[in-house]
Design a protein around this motif. Structure first.
Motif, PDB file in Angstrom:
ATOM      1  N   UNK A   1      -3.582  13.316  11.407  1.00 37.08           N
ATOM      2  CA  UNK A   1      -3.050  12.436  10.378  1.00 37.08           C
ATOM      3  C   UNK A   1      -1.727  12.938   9.847  1.00 37.08           C
ATOM      4  N   UNK A   2      -1.607  14.238   9.683  1.00 40.50           N
ATOM      5  CA  UNK A   2      -0.354  14.826   9.211  1.00 40.50           C
ATOM      6  C   UNK A   2       0.772  14.548  10.199  1.00 40.50           C
ATOM      7  N   UNK A   3       0.509  14.731  11.481  1.00 39.93           N
ATOM      8  CA  UNK A   3       1.526  14.451  12.500  1.00 39.93           C
ATOM      9  C   UNK A   3       1.895  12.969  12.515  1.00 39.93           C
ATOM     10  N   UNK A   4       0.898  12.107  12.403  1.00 42.89           N
ATOM     11  CA  UNK A   4       1.143  10.661  12.468  1.00 42.89           C
ATOM     12  C   UNK A   4       2.020  10.181  11.309  1.00 42.89           C
ATOM     13  N   UNK A   5       1.880  10.799  10.138  1.00 46.24           N
ATOM     14  CA  UNK A   5       2.634  10.367   8.972  1.00 46.24           C
ATOM     15  C   UNK A   5       3.803  11.277   8.631  1.00 46.24           C
ATOM     16  N   UNK A   6       4.030  12.296   9.443  1.00 44.90           N
ATOM     17  CA  UNK A   6       5.191  13.158   9.244  1.00 44.90           C
ATOM     18  C   UNK A   6       5.119  14.044   8.017  1.00 44.90           C
ATOM     19  N   UNK A   7       3.916  14.483   7.673  1.00 49.87           N
ATOM     20  CA  UNK A   7       3.744  15.406   6.553  1.00 49.87           C
ATOM     21  C   UNK A   7       3.004  16.637   7.054  1.00 49.87           C
ATOM     22  N   UNK A   8       2.932  17.663   6.223  1.00 49.93           N
ATOM     23  CA  UNK A   8       2.242  18.879   6.620  1.00 49.93           C
ATOM     24  C   UNK A   8       0.734  18.705   6.476  1.00 49.93           C
TER      25      UNK A   8
ATOM     26  N   UNK B   1       0.847  -1.176   0.000  1.00 49.28           N
ATOM     27  CA  UNK B   1       0.000   0.000   0.000  1.00 49.28           C
ATOM     28  C   UNK B   1       0.891   1.238   0.000  1.00 49.28           C
ATOM     29  N   UNK B   2       0.575   2.178  -0.862  1.00 52.33           N
ATOM     30  CA  UNK B   2       1.384   3.387  -0.940  1.00 52.33           C
ATOM     31  C   UNK B   2       1.140   4.276   0.275  1.00 52.33           C
ATOM     32  N   UNK B   3       2.086   5.114   0.525  1.00 53.53           N
ATOM     33  CA  UNK B   3       1.966   6.017   1.674  1.00 53.53           C
ATOM     34  C   UNK B   3       0.794   6.981   1.489  1.00 53.53           C
ATOM     35  N   UNK B   4       0.584   7.432   0.245  1.00 51.03           N
ATOM     36  CA  UNK B   4      -0.537   8.324  -0.035  1.00 51.03           C
ATOM     37  C   UNK B   4      -1.859   7.646   0.321  1.00 51.03           C
ATOM     38  N   UNK B   5      -1.978   6.376  -0.065  1.00 45.29           N
ATOM     39  CA  UNK B   5      -3.197   5.618   0.217  1.00 45.29           C
ATOM     40  C   UNK B   5      -3.399   5.476   1.726  1.00 45.29           C
ATOM     41  N   UNK B   6      -2.318   5.212   2.453  1.00 40.88           N
ATOM     42  CA  UNK B   6      -2.408   5.082   3.905  1.00 40.88           C
ATOM     43  C   UNK B   6      -2.910   6.372   4.538  1.00 40.88           C
ATOM     44  N   UNK B   7      -2.366   7.493   4.087  1.00 38.84           N
ATOM     45  CA  UNK B   7      -2.770   8.784   4.648  1.00 38.84           C
ATOM     46  C   UNK B   7      -4.241   9.057   4.354  1.00 38.84           C
ATOM     47  N   UNK B   8      -4.656   8.853   3.114  1.00 41.88           N
ATOM     48  CA  UNK B   8      -6.043   9.130   2.741  1.00 41.88           C
ATOM     49  C   UNK B   8      -7.002   8.229   3.507  1.00 41.88           C
ATOM     50  N   UNK B   9      -6.663   6.942   3.610  1.00 43.23           N
ATOM     51  CA  UNK B   9      -7.536   6.020   4.353  1.00 43.23           C
ATOM     52  C   UNK B   9      -7.635   6.395   5.817  1.00 43.23           C
ATOM     53  N   UNK B  10      -6.517   6.770   6.417  1.00 43.30           N
ATOM     54  CA  UNK B  10      -6.525   7.122   7.836  1.00 43.30           C
ATOM     55  C   UNK B  10      -7.375   8.351   8.095  1.00 43.30           C
ATOM     56  N   UNK B  11      -7.246   9.343   7.230  1.00 41.00           N
ATOM     57  CA  UNK B  11      -7.933  10.606   7.468  1.00 41.00           C
ATOM     58  C   UNK B  11      -9.410  10.542   7.060  1.00 41.00           C
ATOM     59  N   UNK B  12      -9.708   9.847   5.973  1.00 38.49           N
ATOM     60  CA  UNK B  12     -11.091   9.829   5.509  1.00 38.49           C
ATOM     61  C   UNK B  12     -11.900   8.686   6.115  1.00 38.49           C
ATOM     62  N   UNK B  13     -11.311   7.517   6.262  1.00 40.59           N
ATOM     63  CA  UNK B  13     -12.058   6.354   6.702  1.00 40.59           C
ATOM     64  C   UNK B  13     -12.208   6.224   8.207  1.00 40.59           C
ATOM     65  N   UNK B  14     -11.217   6.638   8.944  1.00 41.60           N
ATOM     66  CA  UNK B  14     -11.225   6.446  10.392  1.00 41.60           C
ATOM     67  C   UNK B  14     -11.621   7.700  11.158  1.00 41.60           C
ATOM     68  N   UNK B  15     -12.079   8.689  10.477  1.00 37.70           N
ATOM     69  CA  UNK B  15     -12.498   9.949  11.109  1.00 37.70           C
ATOM     70  C   UNK B  15     -11.375  10.613  11.897  1.00 37.70           C
ATOM     71  N   UNK B  16     -10.150  10.462  11.434  1.00 41.06           N
ATOM     72  CA  UNK B  16      -9.008  11.119  12.059  1.00 41.06           C
ATOM     73  C   UNK B  16      -8.914  12.536  11.510  1.00 41.06           C
TER      74      UNK B  16
END
Length: 60
Positions: free
Chosen positions: A21-28, A1-16
């Protein structure tokens, strides 16, 4: 799974929240926002990066 997919799933699917989500994945937070907008427009194509080749026009 790509990192982009992980970020999108975490933020959109899990109500994060986006900021969490940005802090968890080290992005802005703006990067997370851009990913979500791309995903809304392009669907699964947003998971893949575009061309990163040289975009300069050479004059011959």
């Amino acid at each position: 799974m790509t990192r982009r997919r992980q970020i999108i799933r975490a933020v959109s699917g899990e109500s994060m929240p986006q900021a969490e989500g940005a802090r968890a994945y080290g992005v802005s937070a703006s990067m997370v926002s851009k990913l979500l907008k791309q995903w809304a427009r392009k669907g699964d194509q947003a998971f893949y990066t575009g061309s990163r080749g040289d975009r300069r026009h050479t004059q011959q």
